[in-house]
Design a protein around this motif. Structure first.
Motif, short mmCIF file in Angstrom:
data_model
loop_
_atom_site.label_atom_id
_atom_site.label_comp_id
_atom_site.label_asym_id
_atom_site.label_seq_id
_atom_site.Cartn_x
_atom_site.Cartn_y
_atom_site.Cartn_z
N ARG A 192 39.88 46.50 40.00
CA ARG A 192 40.23 46.48 41.42
C ARG A 192 41.74 46.49 41.64
O ARG A 192 42.22 47.11 42.60
N ARG A 193 42.49 45.82 40.78
CA ARG A 193 43.94 45.81 40.97
C ARG A 193 44.53 47.20 40.80
O ARG A 193 45.39 47.62 41.59
N GLU A 194 44.05 47.91 39.78
CA GLU A 194 44.62 49.24 39.50
C GLU A 194 44.26 50.24 40.59
O GLU A 194 45.12 50.97 41.08
#
Length: 476
Positions: A192-194
């Protein structure tokens, strides 16, 4: 990559393979042979859509990861074009109602078309998000994402059996699609961060052009490679029957045990080699890896030839022929994995057009062989042809890599692999009548390989015993 990280990446393929072995007998006992064959056509479509709509940008993403500082922009450039094109294509196809289901299953049902479209989209998303975990060396997250969909598939099939649900194609497609959607959701959560960062990242047009120049030849090469792995199923459906296709699909599924080696090795190998290339060090280890991989390939072929009769204990009587077909089906995962060790020169030189030529020429041989053998041998002919085609694919990739990069010794490399392919072909086409002779053949080949690779075997034994061998193996 450290041994600890390698182990983390290994857990997933091993667990997925073990769960697959549990699921497969359930499917063959409770679903018809025709429906098993029809499901393989969905897998063919998934393979094609993932390769084609990736536009070669998935491989460009791996190639550029260590050389581009803006990772979020790199992900957006790699992922967005193919996702957009695939979504538009699927929406267009669904406008024709049951066309997709009719094409895949010869059963024109709108709900099957919708399920198929969802499966194609989920598989595409999973492909790119898995690369994020792979390149960031998040082994545990990657492994869990491999195991959980197989576990879900097992749970759904088991539920069908417990509640005595209809053993229909629809329920089989639902089980497969549910697993694919589930893994895409898990991948999305783990990355999710990427991908959230990539949403707001600028679309770097210059980087896109650069990556497309690398990836464009891979589109044609990707289609050709898809043909190598899928054209046999299409020919079986056209020239034989869904029953033969089902028989062949089960044999391929058992041979997929070798994809444990392929999956683990490919996950670790490509990032490692490109990291070596970017730093200008470590490439002297390539020859060592090639020799160890060759030993594993020969060992796998020999043991499969000697022990393939064991698969009959897990299948209904109508699948008896799988024991002869499965050995040739090993050609794809084993020879492809071996070629990954010898093809590094193409990747390092960024001359991806050579990979395309290797795939196209091998596909031409596969087309001719399937056309000639399937009408006479059915699933056995498809397996033998594909095995030989992948040997040609391995040969061409190796020679092109040598031409572009540097020479590697290959007499033992070619002679042993050709001996395996020859034995597998005879075993598949006439093994039932030549069973004693074939057992002798595999035993002799195994004995010779044990002698030829005695240094590697000794190194492995010492490694397992946590000791250092006196002399390591360094030459092919």
């Amino acid at each position: 990559m450290t041994p600890k990280k390698i182990a983390a990446f290994t857990i997933g393929p091993l667990g997925a393979a073990l769960l697959g072995f549990i699921t497969l007998p359930i499917i063959t006992w409770f679903f018809s042979q025709e429906d098993v064959g029809r499901m393989s056509m969905l897998q063919v479509a998934i393979g094609f859509s993932t390769l084609f709509f990736s536009l070669g940008l998935d491989q460009a993403y791996v190639r550029e990861f260590h050389e581009v500082s803006e990772k979020s922009s790199l992900l957006k450039v790699a992922f967005l074009p193919g996702l957009t094109l695939l979504t538009i294509t699927l929406l267009t196809v669904l406008m024709f109602g049951d066309a997709l289901a009719d094409l895949l299953f010869e059963i024109p049902k709108k709900h099957l078309s919708l399920l198929g479209a969802i499966a194609l989209l989920a598989a595409f998303v999973s492909r790119f998000l898995s690369l994020v975990l792979r390149m960031n060396e998040q082994g545990i997250a990657f492994s869990m994402s491999q195991v959980l969909p197989k576990l879900l598939m097992l749970v759904v099939i088991g539920a069908y059996v417990l509640i005595d649900a209809e053993k229909s194609l629809t329920n089989l497609v639902i089980a497969n699609t549910s697993a694919l959607v589930f893994v895409s959701v898990v991948f999305a959560y783990n990355t999710r961060r990427e991908w959230l960062a990539s949403v707001t990242a600028p679309l770097n047009i210059q980087l896109l052009k650069h990556m497309l120049r690398f990836g464009f030849p891979l589109i044609i090469g990707g289609i050709a490679f898809w043909g190598l792995t899928a054209i046999d199923k299409i020919f079986l459906r056209t020239l034989a029957s869904f029953e033969e296709l089902g028989l062949y699909s089960v044999a391929v599924s058992f041979a997929a045990a070798a994809t444990i080696l392929q999956s683990v090795f490919s996950t670790v190998w490509a990032p490692t080699v490109y990291k070596w290339a970017s730093k200008g060090e470590g490439l002297e280890n390539v020859n060592k890896v090639i020799r160890y991989m060759l030993a594993l390939v020969v060992l796998a072929f020999c043991l499969a030839g000697l022990l393939s009769w064991l698969v009959t204990f897990f299948l209904p009587p109508k699948y008896t022929a799988v024991q002869w077909i499965v050995v040739s089906c090993l050609g794809f995962p084993l020879l492809y994995t071996l070629s990954e060790t010898t093809v590094v020169g193409i990747g390092i030189s960024k001359r991806s057009s050579f990979a395309m030529v290797a795939a196209v020429l091998s596909l031409a041989i596969n087309l001719l062989g399937n056309w000639l053998l399937i009408p006479h041998f059915g699933a056995s002919g498809a397996a033998a042809t594909t095995c030989f085609s992948f040997w040609v694919f391995f040969l061409l990739r190796t020679e092109f890599s040598i031409y572009l990069w540097k020479r590697i010794p290959r007499l033992l490399l070619y002679s042993l692999t050709l001996s395996c392919v020859f034995g597998a072909t005879i075993f598949t086409l006439w093994g039932e009548s030549l069973s004693i002779l074939m057992a002798a053949y595999w035993t002799l080949l195994l004995c010779y390989a044990s002698y030829a690779f005695k240094s590697e075997i000794r190194c492995v034994v010492f490694f397992l015993l946590k000791k250092s061998p006196v002399n390591g193996a360094t030459h092919i």
